[in-house]
Design a protein around this motif. Structure first.
Motif, PDB file in Angstrom:
ATOM      1  N   LEU A  76       0.849  -1.191   0.000  1.00  0.00           N
ATOM      2  CA  LEU A  76       0.000   0.000   0.000  1.00  0.00           C
ATOM      3  C   LEU A  76       0.885   1.243   0.000  1.00  0.00           C
ATOM      4  CD1 LEU A  76      -2.696   1.416   0.219  1.00  0.00           C
ATOM      5  CD2 LEU A  76      -2.654   1.033   2.693  1.00  0.00           C
ATOM      6  N   CYS A 100       1.202   5.257  -0.014  1.00  0.00           N
ATOM      7  CA  CYS A 100       0.515   6.500   0.337  1.00  0.00           C
ATOM      8  C   CYS A 100       1.413   7.645  -0.140  1.00  0.00           C
ATOM      9  CB  CYS A 100       0.275   6.561   1.839  1.00  0.00           C
ATOM     10  SG  CYS A 100      -0.822   7.889   2.365  1.00  0.00           S
ATOM     11  N   ILE A 158      -2.631   5.366  -2.610  1.00  0.00           N
ATOM     12  CA  ILE A 158      -3.430   6.508  -2.164  1.00  0.00           C
ATOM     13  C   ILE A 158      -2.648   7.764  -2.486  1.00  0.00           C
ATOM     14  CG2 ILE A 158      -4.397   7.667  -0.139  1.00  0.00           C
ATOM     15  CD1 ILE A 158      -4.613   4.837   1.124  1.00  0.00           C
ATOM     16  N   LEU A 172      -8.232   7.124  -3.027  1.00  0.00           N
ATOM     17  CA  LEU A 172      -7.706   5.785  -3.312  1.00  0.00           C
ATOM     18  C   LEU A 172      -7.661   5.652  -4.837  1.00  0.00           C
ATOM     19  CD1 LEU A 172      -6.780   3.000  -2.295  1.00  0.00           C
ATOM     20  CD2 LEU A 172      -9.191   2.302  -2.297  1.00  0.00           C
ATOM     21  N   LEU A 187      -3.222   9.364   5.668  1.00  0.00           N
ATOM     22  CA  LEU A 187      -2.970   8.275   6.609  1.00  0.00           C
ATOM     23  C   LEU A 187      -4.265   7.597   7.046  1.00  0.00           C
ATOM     24  CD1 LEU A 187      -0.221   9.955   8.839  1.00  0.00           C
ATOM     25  CD2 LEU A 187       0.090   8.272   7.003  1.00  0.00           C
ATOM     26  N   THR A 235      -7.035   7.384   5.298  1.00  0.00           N
ATOM     27  CA  THR A 235      -7.503   6.575   4.161  1.00  0.00           C
ATOM     28  C   THR A 235      -6.721   5.275   4.077  1.00  0.00           C
ATOM     29  OG1 THR A 235      -8.081   8.593   2.941  1.00  0.00           O
ATOM     30  CG2 THR A 235      -7.882   6.562   1.673  1.00  0.00           C
ATOM     31  N   ALA A 236      -5.420   5.331   4.335  1.00  0.00           N
ATOM     32  CA  ALA A 236      -4.622   4.103   4.342  1.00  0.00           C
ATOM     33  C   ALA A 236      -5.100   3.149   5.429  1.00  0.00           C
ATOM     34  CB  ALA A 236      -3.143   4.435   4.536  1.00  0.00           C
ATOM     35  N   VAL A 272      -8.254   1.464   4.259  1.00  0.00           N
ATOM     36  CA  VAL A 272      -7.992   0.417   3.262  1.00  0.00           C
ATOM     37  C   VAL A 272      -7.496  -0.853   3.943  1.00  0.00           C
ATOM     38  CG1 VAL A 272      -6.542  -0.224   1.306  1.00  0.00           C
ATOM     39  CG2 VAL A 272      -7.582   2.043   1.394  1.00  0.00           C
ATOM     40  N   LEU A 293       2.858  -0.681   4.498  1.00  0.00           N
ATOM     41  CA  LEU A 293       2.522   0.697   4.136  1.00  0.00           C
ATOM     42  C   LEU A 293       3.802   1.474   3.845  1.00  0.00           C
ATOM     43  CD1 LEU A 293       0.555   3.092   3.897  1.00  0.00           C
ATOM     44  CD2 LEU A 293       0.780   3.399   6.380  1.00  0.00           C
ATOM     45  N   VAL A 302       4.875   5.248   2.951  1.00  0.00           N
ATOM     46  CA  VAL A 302       4.450   6.647   2.889  1.00  0.00           C
ATOM     47  C   VAL A 302       5.553   7.453   2.216  1.00  0.00           C
ATOM     48  CG1 VAL A 302       3.619   8.640   4.185  1.00  0.00           C
ATOM     49  CG2 VAL A 302       3.128   6.324   5.009  1.00  0.00           C
ATOM     50  N   VAL A 346      -2.687   4.674  12.956  1.00  0.00           N
ATOM     51  CA  VAL A 346      -2.135   3.644  12.073  1.00  0.00           C
ATOM     52  C   VAL A 346      -1.163   2.757  12.832  1.00  0.00           C
ATOM     53  CG1 VAL A 346      -0.739   3.241  10.006  1.00  0.00           C
ATOM     54  CG2 VAL A 346      -2.481   5.037  10.005  1.00  0.00           C
ATOM     55  N   SER A 405       5.310  -0.115   8.573  1.00  0.00           N
ATOM     56  CA  SER A 405       5.348   1.062   7.708  1.00  0.00           C
ATOM     57  C   SER A 405       6.777   1.505   7.441  1.00  0.00           C
ATOM     58  CB  SER A 405       4.567   2.231   8.342  1.00  0.00           C
ATOM     59  OG  SER A 405       3.255   1.848   8.683  1.00  0.00           O
TER      60      SER A 405
END
Length: 673
Positions: free
Chosen positions: A496, A498, A535, A544, A574, A576-577, A580, A595, A597, A620, A627
């Motif tokens: 994912l 971001c 994202i 997204l 963050l 929105t992540a 998801v 994740l 970022v 998160v 992450s």
């Protein structure tokens, strides 16, 4: 699609057919109908391996001698479920006889059952890769050898391999695409009259299936007869030197890899000539064969749309037909289906040149599998697939925005998530599942296959521990003795991204490199059955832009249309992540996310943007999402905001003055979960 299925039925050496198309286009219905029109075959009575009694070289493990009676039966259509195990496909030890009589006997698998028939794999793109490799190897060699569980058996496995798939659910690896002899794209008709006729016939079948089948009995019998004649005629077709040279020119001009394309095109052209009733291969045969055998072999990466430039193909083939080789001695075919049926009369209330009319004899009506290729089969351009979702304009973005294309994708190094998961079978991180090498055994009825040795060991230990006289000396099996195999294989992960798409990140070179890295990881992820999502946050909200998917066609259009500019709503990105990840965990709790970022750490959307970003990062982190924060801050004056963000996220902080595609992939590859 119909023509491809018939040609590979005439000459199974072609290598089968891959059917790609959107949902609801009767892919499965057409394949299942193929078995009904194939000629019956002769087999020995009681032979589970369907050896050909008329072939002196054919043998069967069931029948060392050919003394059994010969019977005729319909061709089998064997369906391979997506969740099938390797034991079920290849065959294994007959456990019942091994446990009761102590004898070693082989129980044939699906490949033995499909011999001289049709093996159908629905949603072949969802089948585990090692099973797909096994199927394609068997289809190419025509033999299966089983060496396992004290069993050593070899048998023939020549079948028509057919796979269907919906590209929206993920692609097939290019190496596997090449192993399918032919590939076609199918799409639902856009003509309302054709759609009405489809619905009318389906409703008629639902009302009275027997009467509907009887209506088409004559046409079906005629089609069976024509396929049988083509099978007997295929060995008589002459592939001249001029035809072979033209096939080589076509394959070389389209720059296909290897020589498999030349061989498949030649076999397909010969089969088409036999289907058309000719004794030699013509220019039209080569053209049809190229349209079926080459489009999927020209794809260098998942982002290449399948298809063939027909103008270039016609230019290579030329206007003049090939010189006719000398005719072999003997009678000519009495029926020539290659004659143009366009002027033939049809008596029907509904005129449709592409569908059969039950009131008209096969020889007096247009052939639904004629030499003319329909447009939907000739070209597999993106128009034949559902419209890709478009990125809507983002309200309140603030400031100017720009859109840049992704850089050229490349092959990234393999990276894995540490630990031992239990996710969906894939080809990336270590996991315990139903596939892979056997590393142990678990008690009870688990999801794995039965571990025979450990089951017998448990029964023996219980037997020894019993008091004398509690048994009659024989080893008995109880439910508590059952042990299932624990296997270590590979799983799929969710990557994912971001991405900060605000004005501070809008440099064309920077966004190009970020997109190139994501596309590179997506290319590798689809081969390994991973999910990838992205994202983008800019202006006042986060979108997204790429939902979790393995479909690269949709991913390319979405990433290329990603704009950049405006303020930085870091908190929205963050949150929105986190949303998801939460949704994906509800769908599959075993799917492990990572994740990434990509930001400079600035939060400028709103008066309390910094505090909301801190709270979102803590949320998160509380979800336990591993992450990485890629620090894209550049310039002589640096505030270190990305470092602070990584502390709130409990993530690894990686300074990066310039977001290079290679650097971003290296960061993900080196991540320790």
């Amino acid at each position: 699609m119909g023509l491809a299925l018939v040609l590979t039925s005439i000459s199974p050496e072609i290598g089968g057919v891959l059917v790609r198309g959107e949902k609801g286009t009767a892919k499965s219905t057409t394949v299942r109908g193929l078995a009904e029109v194939l000629p019956w075959i002769d087999v020995h009575d009681g032979d589970r391996f369907s050896a050909d009694p008329h072939d002196p070289a054919a043998s069967s493990p069931d029948l060392p001698t050919s003394s059994a009676a010969v019977v005729s039966r319909p061709v089998r259509l064997v369906e391979l479920p997506v969740g099938a195990t390797e034991d079920r496909v290849l065959g294994s030890l007959n456990l019942e006889k091994a446990l009761t009589a102590g004898s070693v006997e082989f129980e044939p698998g699906l490949l033995a059952r499909a011999h001289r028939g049709v093996l159908y794999v629905d949603e072949v793109n969802l089948l585990h890769d090692h099973l797909v490799d096994l199927l394609l190897d068997a289809a190419a060699t025509g033999q299966v050898t089983v060496e396992r569980d004290s069993v050593s058996v070899g048998h023939s496995a020549r079948f028509v391999l057919i796979g269907t798939m919906n590209p929206e659910e993920g692609e097939l690896r290019p190496q596997l695409l090449d192993r399918f002899g032919l590939a076609v794209e199918v799409a639902a008709p856009r003509d309302p009259a054709l759609r009405v006729e489809v619905v009318r016939r389906r409703l008629a079948f639902d009302r009275d299936p027997a009467a509907f089948v009887e209506t088409y009995a004559t046409s079906q019998t005629e089609l069976t007869r024509r396929i049988s004649q083509a099978r007997h005629r295929v060995d008589e077709v002459t592939l001249g030197d001029a035809a072979m040279l033209k096939i080589a020119e076509v394959c070389a001009a389209f720059e296909v890899d290897g020589l498999r394309a030349d061989i498949v095109t030649a076999r397909t052209a010969v089969a088409h000539a036999a289907w058309a009733g000719r004794r030699f291969v013509t220019r039209d045969d080569i053209r049809v064969a190229a349209l079926l055998a080459l489009p999927h072999r020209r794809r260098r990466n998942p982002f290449d749309a399948p298809g063939l430039d027909e103008d270039l193909l016609d230019e290579i083939l030329g206007d003049d037909d090939l010189p006719e080789p000398p005719e072999p001695e003997g009678p000519t075919p009495t029926d020539d289906p290659s004659d143009d049926p366009g002027d033939d009369a049809r008596d029907s209330d509904y005129t449709d040149p592409g569908t059969p009319d039950p009131s008209t004899h096969e020889a007096d009506r247009p052939d639904p599998l004629s030499d003319e290729m329909p447009d939907s089969v000739q070209d597999s351009a993106p128009d034949s697939t559902p419209d890709s979702p478009q990125v809507p304009p983002q309200p309140g973005a603030g400031g100017a925005s720009s859109t840049v294309k992704a850089g050229e994708a490349y092959r990234p190094r393999l990276f894995t998530v540490d630990g031992l998961g239990q996710g969906t079978p894939g080809r990336r991180s270590r996991a315990l599942g139903s596939t892979g090498r056997r590393v142990g055994a678990a008690s009870g009825r688990g999801n794995g296959a039965l571990h025979l040795v450990e089951t017998l060991r448990a029964a023996a230990e219980r037997h020894v521990s019993q008091e004398p006289g509690a048994h009659d000396g024989r080893l008995t099996l109880h439910a508590s003795d059952l042990r299932t195999a624990v296997r270590e294989g590979r799983e799929a992960n969710l990557l994912l991204f971001c991405v900060d798409a605000s004005g501070s990140m809008a440099a064309r070179r920077r966004m190009t490199q970020v997109k190139a890295a994501i596309l590179s990881l997506l290319t590798d992820a689809y081969r390994r059955r991973d999910k990838v999502a992205m994202i983008a946050f800019r202006g006042t909200e986060a979108d997204l832009t790429l939902p979790p998917t393995g479909s690269v066609e949709v991913a390319v259009s979405l990433l290329d249309d990603l704009p950049a500019g405006g303020r930085t709503p870091l908190a929205e990105g963050l949150l929105t992540a986190a949303d998801v990840v939460r949704r994906e965990r509800l769908r599959d709790a075993r799917l492990r996310p990572l994740l990434v970022v990509v930001t400079d750490g600035r939060a400028t959307a709103g008066a309390d943007a910094v505090e909301r970003s801190r709270l979102a990062a803590a949320h998160v982190a509380g979800m336990g999402v591993p992450s990485v924060v890629v620090d894209c801050e550049d310039g002589p004056l640096r505030l270190g905001l990305a470092l602070t963000l990584s502390a709130h996220l409990q993530a690894e902080h990686v300074p990066m003055a310039r977001v290079s595609a290679t650097g971003l992939v290296d960061v993900v590859n080196g991540r320790v979960a």
